[in-house]
Design an enzyme around this catalytic site. Sequence first.
Site, mmCIF file in Angstrom:
data_model
loop_
_atom_site.group_PDB
_atom_site.id
_atom_site.type_symbol
_atom_site.label_atom_id
_atom_site.label_comp_id
_atom_site.label_asym_id
_atom_site.label_seq_id
_atom_site.Cartn_x
_atom_site.Cartn_y
_atom_site.Cartn_z
ATOM 1 N N ARG A 162 19.600 -22.686 -24.748
ATOM 2 C CA ARG A 162 19.411 -22.806 -26.787
ATOM 3 C C ARG A 162 17.875 -22.553 -27.058
ATOM 4 O O ARG A 162 17.269 -23.096 -28.173
ATOM 5 C CB ARG A 162 20.217 -23.939 -27.499
ATOM 6 C CG ARG A 162 21.209 -23.994 -26.907
ATOM 7 C CD ARG A 162 22.288 -24.222 -28.493
ATOM 8 N NE ARG A 162 23.376 -23.553 -28.245
ATOM 9 C CZ ARG A 162 24.870 -23.451 -28.732
ATOM 10 N NH1 ARG A 162 24.602 -25.055 -29.535
ATOM 11 N NH2 ARG A 162 25.513 -23.796 -28.615
ATOM 12 N N GLN B 192 19.245 -16.125 -27.364
ATOM 13 C CA GLN B 192 20.165 -16.181 -28.375
ATOM 14 C C GLN B 192 21.285 -15.002 -28.004
ATOM 15 O O GLN B 192 21.987 -16.043 -28.438
ATOM 16 C CB GLN B 192 19.067 -16.056 -29.852
ATOM 17 C CG GLN B 192 19.424 -17.375 -30.584
ATOM 18 C CD GLN B 192 18.985 -17.490 -32.250
ATOM 19 O OE1 GLN B 192 18.178 -16.304 -32.558
ATOM 20 N NE2 GLN B 192 18.828 -18.265 -32.945
ATOM 21 N N ASP C 208 23.823 -16.081 -25.969
ATOM 22 C CA ASP C 208 24.622 -17.463 -25.534
ATOM 23 C C ASP C 208 26.291 -17.089 -26.113
ATOM 24 O O ASP C 208 26.689 -16.955 -27.619
ATOM 25 C CB ASP C 208 23.850 -18.248 -26.901
ATOM 26 C CG ASP C 208 24.563 -19.321 -27.806
ATOM 27 O OD1 ASP C 208 25.665 -19.377 -26.137
ATOM 28 O OD2 ASP C 208 24.128 -19.995 -27.378
ATOM 29 N N SER D 164 27.726 -19.115 -28.510
ATOM 30 C CA SER D 164 27.561 -19.219 -29.981
ATOM 31 C C SER D 164 28.703 -18.163 -30.364
ATOM 32 O O SER D 164 29.329 -17.724 -31.271
ATOM 33 C CB SER D 164 26.528 -18.890 -30.034
ATOM 34 O OG SER D 164 25.308 -20.028 -30.163
ATOM 35 N N TYR E 13 21.522 -30.044 -30.638
ATOM 36 C CA TYR E 13 23.060 -30.702 -29.905
ATOM 37 C C TYR E 13 23.312 -31.905 -31.209
ATOM 38 O O TYR E 13 22.793 -32.468 -30.892
ATOM 39 C CB TYR E 13 23.470 -30.670 -28.746
ATOM 40 C CG TYR E 13 23.673 -29.072 -27.587
ATOM 41 C CD1 TYR E 13 25.291 -28.487 -28.047
ATOM 42 C CD2 TYR E 13 23.159 -29.047 -27.169
ATOM 43 C CE1 TYR E 13 25.443 -27.966 -27.936
ATOM 44 C CE2 TYR E 13 23.138 -27.761 -26.666
ATOM 45 C CZ TYR E 13 24.372 -27.364 -26.655
ATOM 46 O OH TYR E 13 25.142 -25.844 -25.929
HETATM 47 P P1 NAD Z 1 28.764 -27.766 -30.785
HETATM 48 O O1 NAD Z 1 29.805 -27.132 -30.588
HETATM 49 O O2 NAD Z 1 27.925 -28.678 -29.720
HETATM 50 O O3 NAD Z 1 29.353 -28.897 -31.647
HETATM 51 C C1 NAD Z 1 29.661 -28.337 -33.354
HETATM 52 C C2 NAD Z 1 28.925 -29.479 -33.598
HETATM 53 O O4 NAD Z 1 29.916 -31.038 -34.024
HETATM 54 C C3 NAD Z 1 27.377 -29.730 -34.013
HETATM 55 O O5 NAD Z 1 27.437 -28.639 -35.387
HETATM 56 C C4 NAD Z 1 27.386 -31.141 -34.251
HETATM 57 O O6 NAD Z 1 26.862 -31.380 -35.009
HETATM 58 C C5 NAD Z 1 28.680 -31.516 -34.795
HETATM 59 N N1 NAD Z 1 29.512 -33.098 -34.830
HETATM 60 C C6 NAD Z 1 29.719 -33.486 -33.316
HETATM 61 N N2 NAD Z 1 29.460 -34.850 -33.617
HETATM 62 C C7 NAD Z 1 30.185 -34.902 -34.475
HETATM 63 C C8 NAD Z 1 31.174 -36.279 -36.086
HETATM 64 N N3 NAD Z 1 31.074 -37.317 -35.529
HETATM 65 N N4 NAD Z 1 30.835 -35.664 -37.060
HETATM 66 C C9 NAD Z 1 31.186 -34.416 -37.065
HETATM 67 N N5 NAD Z 1 30.651 -33.796 -36.619
HETATM 68 C C10 NAD Z 1 30.155 -34.135 -35.762
HETATM 69 O O7 NAD Z 1 27.475 -27.310 -31.693
HETATM 70 P P2 NAD Z 1 27.286 -25.626 -31.690
HETATM 71 O O8 NAD Z 1 28.107 -25.161 -32.677
HETATM 72 O O9 NAD Z 1 27.521 -25.077 -30.332
HETATM 73 O O10 NAD Z 1 25.436 -25.365 -32.322
HETATM 74 C C11 NAD Z 1 25.527 -26.498 -32.826
HETATM 75 C C12 NAD Z 1 23.642 -26.528 -33.086
HETATM 76 O O11 NAD Z 1 23.195 -25.335 -32.442
HETATM 77 C C13 NAD Z 1 24.133 -24.962 -34.455
HETATM 78 O O12 NAD Z 1 23.659 -25.683 -36.073
HETATM 79 C C14 NAD Z 1 23.368 -23.697 -33.781
HETATM 80 O O13 NAD Z 1 22.356 -23.316 -34.858
HETATM 81 C C15 NAD Z 1 22.047 -24.542 -32.807
HETATM 82 N N6 NAD Z 1 22.212 -23.063 -32.129
HETATM 83 C C16 NAD Z 1 20.811 -22.764 -31.746
HETATM 84 C C17 NAD Z 1 21.219 -21.854 -30.828
HETATM 85 C C18 NAD Z 1 19.503 -20.866 -29.855
HETATM 86 O O14 NAD Z 1 18.718 -21.534 -30.667
HETATM 87 N N7 NAD Z 1 19.672 -20.572 -29.472
HETATM 88 C C19 NAD Z 1 21.947 -20.981 -30.134
HETATM 89 C C20 NAD Z 1 23.241 -21.477 -30.680
HETATM 90 C C21 NAD Z 1 23.369 -23.135 -31.342
#
Ligand code: NAD
Length: 377
Positions: free
Chosen positions: A122, A127, A130, A133, A228
Amino acid sequence: MNVAVLGETKPGETRVALIPSTVRELAKIGCDVTVASGAGLGSHFADEEYKEAGATVVADAAAAMQGAEIVVKVQPPTDEEIEGLPNGVVLVSLLSPLTEPELVSRLGKAGVTAFALELIPRITRAQSMDVLSSQATVAGYKAVLMGADALSKFLPMFMTAAGTIRPGKVLILGAGVAGLQAIATARRLCAKVAAFDVRPEVKEQIESLGASFLETEHDVTAEGEGGYAKELSEEQHQRELELIAAHIADTDLVVTTAQIPGRPAPRLITEGMVDSMRPGSVIVDLAAASGGNCAGAVDGETVIRNGVKIIGPANLPAGIPVHASQMFAKNVATLLKEFVTEGELSLDFEDEVIAGTCVTHGGEVRHGPTKERLGIA
Ligand code: NAD
């Protein structure tokens, strides 16, 4: 460099790993793409379109793999496909490496250099590669449409001669990529949306989409590495359950997306909370495949409890195959560009993306560093 695109054999999988426009893109960097006939049909890309884009279309997967240096797929390969992979070939697909270690070791033994698309780091540069995403974007959108369709109510407010309909209330749990897209979609349907996540920085993102963030005076935060979340302590988890319980009874549609990489999904909705909801309400649990955020959710099924529908949708991106494949293919093509120098396959294992994503090479399993990165023992 020869790239083979296989058709998907998993029931319900409609996506394809490369679409015709990405075949053209790859041709520019010296890639000859061979496609197994019919590979794009589930996403409405005909063999003819692949041919027009410059690909060679052959009868089946076995023929496509002959002479291939790189094989691309959406779903992990079946045992039969692994047997057909040429020794030393590069495989790019989803592999669930953190939960399917046996598959990874089989690929290692088969001498395959395997790249697990789930492990794209990430970082900003990656990006556009990914798939988690891009496919989460599709899933978040589709989950709300599915929930809206299953509801016994409207989501938007209506002021009509037949009376006023109040807007539906939507709760989104987990505001990562899928959750934010679910919020945006529910807002486009003019619902009143609230959301919660354990990563505090998403509060602003939630609010900027026109939703409210569930506030608590307790510390219910758990930021992990790489963007994460990590698991909450037992006490924090109880606080989160109290927070959700206080809101859920008055909610019409709940979409849950909470995940912890490599761990079972956190349980956020208990049976008691389901029972507190009005009959006709709907819960769409995007984490059903990894244990479920909601008690009683079953992957690929809809369970009805006290009149509340609990939907555990399997493979939501496959439900919007054209755009899901378009995004997936763009991610794969961007990754493949990292593999090629002057038209030849050349893998730089010092590169963060290649090192972070490669799970087997030279007969060995290499995913240890990634586990460390995710904080998994
Ligand atoms: P994910 O699918 O692992 O999890 C989904 C969401 O569940 C996350 O936001 C996590 O914080 C939340 N979560 C976990 N436990 C929880 C709980 N007990 N209660 C409520 N919520 C809970 O995560 P994702 O959607 O794949 O990505 C997370 C972050 O990573 C995002 O903010 C995204 O912007 C970032 N991201 C960055 C890049 C990059 O920089 N290349 C790429 C993809 C995502």
